[in-house]
Design a protein around this motif. Structure first.
Motif, PDB file in Angstrom:
ATOM      1  N   UNK A   1       0.820  -1.194   0.000  1.00 57.34           N
ATOM      2  CA  UNK A   1       0.000   0.000   0.000  1.00 57.34           C
ATOM      3  C   UNK A   1       0.864   1.260   0.000  1.00 57.34           C
ATOM      4  N   UNK A   2       1.775   1.253   0.889  1.00 57.82           N
ATOM      5  CA  UNK A   2       2.651   2.394   1.131  1.00 57.82           C
ATOM      6  C   UNK A   2       3.480   2.735  -0.112  1.00 57.82           C
ATOM      7  N   UNK A   3       4.066   1.695  -0.705  1.00 56.65           N
ATOM      8  CA  UNK A   3       4.891   1.949  -1.891  1.00 56.65           C
ATOM      9  C   UNK A   3       4.033   2.448  -3.042  1.00 56.65           C
ATOM     10  N   UNK A   4       2.823   1.923  -3.155  1.00 58.19           N
ATOM     11  CA  UNK A   4       1.962   2.364  -4.249  1.00 58.19           C
ATOM     12  C   UNK A   4       1.630   3.839  -4.112  1.00 58.19           C
ATOM     13  N   UNK A   5       1.398   4.288  -2.864  1.00 59.38           N
ATOM     14  CA  UNK A   5       1.078   5.713  -2.695  1.00 59.38           C
ATOM     15  C   UNK A   5       2.236   6.578  -3.156  1.00 59.38           C
ATOM     16  N   UNK A   6       3.453   6.133  -2.874  1.00 59.49           N
ATOM     17  CA  UNK A   6       4.595   6.942  -3.298  1.00 59.49           C
ATOM     18  C   UNK A   6       4.732   6.935  -4.811  1.00 59.49           C
ATOM     19  N   UNK A   7       4.425   5.788  -5.416  1.00 62.98           N
ATOM     20  CA  UNK A   7       4.584   5.684  -6.875  1.00 62.98           C
ATOM     21  C   UNK A   7       3.634   6.613  -7.610  1.00 62.98           C
ATOM     22  N   UNK A   8       2.557   7.027  -6.933  1.00 58.79           N
ATOM     23  CA  UNK A   8       1.562   7.865  -7.601  1.00 58.79           C
ATOM     24  C   UNK A   8       2.144   9.159  -8.111  1.00 58.79           C
ATOM     25  N   UNK A   9       3.142   9.699  -7.408  1.00 58.52           N
ATOM     26  CA  UNK A   9       3.592  11.049  -7.754  1.00 58.52           C
ATOM     27  C   UNK A   9       5.042  11.107  -8.224  1.00 58.52           C
TER      28      UNK A   9
END
Lengths: 633, 100, 167
Positions: A299-307
């Motif tokens: 979850x955490x890594x995906x949020x960072x990948x967003x931007x």
């Protein structure tokens, strides 16, 4: 043929030695580039051929594991440490992926690293990596696995810092290595516990003991061992808290990112856990921890990948996220499914990374996606392969990623060994985010109007066949790879977890939800980035603090730096360096020396050079001697 | 106080006088002569003991001492000569090159 | 005879001129020779006079006369260690005296009846104590060699006809 397994592992080593000794000095020179390339690629391809043969042998033998002892390494007291190879269904799959994907990436590298001044060195290191990775997956005992584990860490360090003239790259390599080592401490402790209980580190023996519940397995606290081994896995496979090295590892050449940090090395932790499934089946607490850490990391890594704005960084965080998925599967007992995801991930992630490499190559080094766009028509092959792989990772039905990811989501929900709705919920959200940011990447890179500078745009060209050929192959595998029913293939060896009865009927529902999420992500991305550039901008402005947090990667690196790195550095500098080393050691040595000097100076005052004095002292000495002789009178 | 004691006392006195002379006198040649005195004192005591015990060993040692004294003088004097030529003085106290 | 020996020894330390010191030493030696004779060891007495007085002291006198001319007059007689020297001397004599007194001694045999004669001495010297005999020869050879070496050094250093450093 005897020693097949040993040969599979050793052939790349030969390639390393040849290239390492002979090609480096002449690397970059046209003629020798060819030789280095041939040597570099021939051995992995030979290894792949041998792997296929070994697999056929395995199949012919009814899939009973092939054990191939090679060499007794050490005999300490009454315990002997052997180097032996072990080939069963699990190793077969892993080896096929490693040699297969490894070989094609080698071929890709001949094109990508063309004209690099250290061409030969690159292939030497790649071969070295393959050697260690094969040791890792083929080893019978945890000792051999650990040798491979450390070795791939070394190869990773060498390759991340390949262009070491730039200090940042060297630092990234160092960070990777050190973070790995921290995880290895846990790994070692786990191994020690196991050895003490079983007297052997052979994984098949240990697993068997745990599964049948025989004597020694009862003494060892399975959860503790499981957790310790998992600590090692967090280091190698980039989970929380030791994932920080992976985004920085993008400093290495793109084929390295593809091979090591997407397809093979980072999956070593997953392999280890699946291999030791016997322990984890007896350790529900450890499994729960793994599942939670996995889903949180995802979850955490995906949020960072967003931007993220660097094409490789997006893929790096995506890798961390997908690894989280694999650990989620492992945590709920679906070991075979996790391996399935390893395989499909290897296909599409390698394809994505190599495609990114192709883009970077086409743009002459540009990696910022804000400066790309409109490449669809200019480099169509790259575009189409990239698109297929993106669809695969997003979970578009029919492609490889869909099958593996869906299975993970299902087991996260319904496994009797730890599945829970909230796990599924977070994972599903992550899947949505995955689809979104991957399509965002695709759109920003290839679609729409061009945002490239004039001269970059002028030089855009499709990559050579050595690169595009590989891309096409991997795209095909990303598309069709899902039809290889790996979990069922492995089921004979590693059973799938039972499903909670009451939830069984949700399977169809969840399947549909997955499909919806995939398309939702696609649609959202098209909406955001397919239209005018003002849309993403306005969203960004509205959520500016969140955006800042995410693009700063939650400032974890800074946190680690302040809390861990600086105190340790301070301690080393002040206490250890100045205090102990300079003060104590040097001080005592210099002190001894100056003591000798000063006392010598003092004593030399007695050497007045005056004979009279000496004679006087003789007389005094005689008196003294006589007096002393009176003791006995 | 019988003879032996006297002789031994005399021998000790000669020896000590010689040593004192080495300490006290400044002239290099005089120092050498005092060393001869020391040797004589030793010889006397050796002879006394040899007589007392009736042993020829003492006499042999006396002979040895003679030879040693001769050799010593034969070599010491040239050395002193050379030194005096360099330093232009026979004053021992000026010879402190070995200082420190 | 002993008293005279002692007196001349003391004189040695007191006299200023080296020449006179040499004469005092000669006196001491001759007295000692006499003592040896009285003790009955005539051959040793002979050696004493022959070697010491005859060779050694002659050499010394010769050298003193040679170097006398260069001696700067008005030299101080004693070194700076006079006082400590005398103190130590007194201590030494005292200690020696006490040691002597504490030791037991047999009565000396009557003089005139030597316990061993020259023949006895020579035989002993060549048979039982042959090592010392050989040592003496070695010493003498060494002395000759050293003397030659000194001549060489002095020649090299001064480059002219060597001095009189001849034994």
């Amino acid at each position: 043929m005897p020693h097949t397994l040993a040969l599979i592992a050793l052939l790349p080593l030969v390639g390393f030695l040849l290239n390492g000794f002979f090609a480096t000095a002449l690397g970059g020179h046209r003629a020798n580039e060819r030789v280095a390339a041939i040597v570099g690629c021939a051995f992995p391809i030979a290894a792949f051929a041998l792997t296929i043969k070994a697999f056929l042998d395995l199949q012919a033998g009814g899939f009973t594991p092939i054990v191939e002892p090679l060499y007794r390494w050490a005999l300490i007291g009454s315990s002997s440490f052997e180097i032996a190879f072990y080939f069963d269904r699990l190793s077969a799959i892993m080896t096929l992926v490693v040699t297969g994907v490894g070989s094609v990436i080698h071929i890709y590298s001949t094109g990508y690293m063309h004209h690099d001044k250290s061409f030969g060195r690159f292939f030497a290191y790649l071969n070295l990596f393959l050697f260690f990775m094969l040791l890792l997956v083929l080893g019978r005992s945890m000792l051999v696995l650990f040798v491979g584990w450390e070795g791939v860490g070394l190869a990773s360090y060498l390759l991340i810092g390949f262009w070491f003239d730039d200090l940042t790259n060297a630092k990234a390599g160092r960070k990777a290595f050190i973070t790995n080592r921290i995880g290895d401490a846990g790994f070692l402790l786990g191994m020690f516990l196991l050895y003490r209980a079983f007297g052997t580190l052979d994984m098949d023996t240990i697993n068997g003991a745990f599964l049948t519940g025989s004597g020694a397995a009862m003494i060892v606290p399975a959860s503790l061992v499981g957790l310790l081994l998992f600590v090692g896995a967090t280091g190698k496979s980039a989970q929380i808290p030791l994932y920080v090295w992976l985004p920085d590892a993008m400093a290495g050449p793109t084929p390295v990112s593809a091979l090591i940090h997407a397809a093979t090395m980072v999956t070593a932790g997953v392999y280890l856990t699946a291999r030791m499934s016997g322990i984890y089946m007896m350790a529900p607490e450890a499994s729960q921890v793994i599942a939670v850490v996995g889903v949180l990391t995802a979850f955490f890594a995906a949020t960072v990948a967003l931007v993220q704005t660097d094409i490789k960084k997006v893929l790096a965080y995506s890798t961390v996220s997908q690894l989280g998925f694999m650990f989620l599967a492992l945590g709920v007992g679906a070991y075979g499914v996790a391996i399935f995801h390893v395989v499909t991930h290897a296909f599409f992630k390698a394809c994505l990374f190599l495609g990114a490499g192709s883009v970077i190559h086409a743009l002459g080094g540009e990696q910022d996606i804000r400066k790309m766009g409109g490449l669809r028509t200019k480099i169509p092959l790259t575009f189409w392969t990239f698109a297929v792989a993106t669809a695969a990772i997003a979970g578009i039905p029919g492609l490889a990623g869909f099958f593996s990811k869906d299975e993970i989501l299902w087991y996260a929900f319904a496994s009797a060994k730890g599945g829970a709705p909230w796990l599924w919920g977070m994972a599903a959200l992550t899947a949505l985010m995955t689809a979104f940011y991957m399509f965002r990447l695709l759109w920003l890179t290839f679609m729409g109007a061009s945002r490239m500078s004039q001269e970059v745009e002028h030089h855009v060209h499709e990559s050579p066949i050595s690169m595009t050929g590989v891309l096409m192959l991997l795209a095909l595998l990303s598309a069709g790879g899902g039809y290889i029913a790996i979990p069922h293939f492995l089921e004979a060896q590693i059973p799938l977890p039972p499903i909670v009865e009451s939830l069984a009927h949700y399977e169809q529902t969840l399947l549909i939800v997955s499909i919806v999420l995939a398309f939702a992500g696609l649609g959202l991305a098209v909406f955001m980035f397919g239209g005018p550039a003002s849309r993403p901008e306005s969203i960004k402005q509205a959520l500016l603090p969140v955006h800042r947090l995410l693009s700063g990667k939650y400032f974890i690196d800074e946190l680690y730096d302040r809390v861990i790195v600086k105190p340790v550095a301070w301690f080393s500098e002040v206490v250890l360096l100045r205090g102990s080393d300079t003060l104590l050691l040097d001080g005592s040595l210099n002190g001894l020396a100056s003591l000798a000097q000063r006392s010598a100076g003092l004593l030399s005052r007695a050497q007045t050079g005056s004979l009279h004095l000496y004679a006087l002292l003789v007389m005094v000495g005689i008196v003294g001697a006589l007096l002393w002789s009176w003791r006995h009178v | 106080m019988d003879k032996v004691h006297l002789l031994l006392l005399l021998s000790g006195a000669l020896f000590s006088l010689g040593l004192l002379g080495v300490i006290v006198r400044r002239n290099a040649l005089v120092m050498l002569m005092c060393m001869e005195l020391m040797l004589n004192g030793v010889n006397l005591s050796l002879v006394t003991f040899s007589q007392q015990r009736g042993d020829a060993a003492g006499a042999v040692l006396v002979f040895l001492v003679f030879v040693v004294a001769t050799v010593e003088i034969a070599l010491a004097i040239p050395i002193v000569l050379l030194l005096v030529r360099f330093k232009r003085s026979m004053d021992i106290d000026r010879y402190s090159d070995l200082k420190g | 005879m002993g008293a005279v020996a002692l007196l001349s020894a003391v004189l040695m330390l007191v006299l200023r001129e080296p020449m006179r010191v040499a004469l005092a030493l000669i006196t001491t030696m001759v007295m000692l020779g006499g003592i040896y004779g009285l003790l009955g060891v005539h051959f040793i007495a002979a050696f004493q006079v022959l070697i010491y007085v005859g060779a050694v002291m002659v050499f010394m006198v010769y050298v003193i006369m040679l170097l006398e001319v260069r001696e700067a007059p008005g030299n101080r007689r004693y070194s700076r260690w006079l006082v400590p020297g005398v103190t130590a001397f007194a201590t030494l004599v005292g200690v020696l005296g006490i040691s002597v007194y504490r030791s037991s001694a047999d009565v000396l045999t009557a003089p005139g009846a030597p316990p061993f004669s020259l023949t006895q001495f020579s035989t002993a010297f060549l048979s039982q104590y042959w090592l010392e005999f050989e040592l003496t020869s070695v010493f003498l050879v060494a002395a000759i060699v050293a003397a030659l070496a000194v001549i060489k050094v002095s020649r090299r250093v001064h480059g002219s006809a060597p001095g009189s450093a001849n034994g």
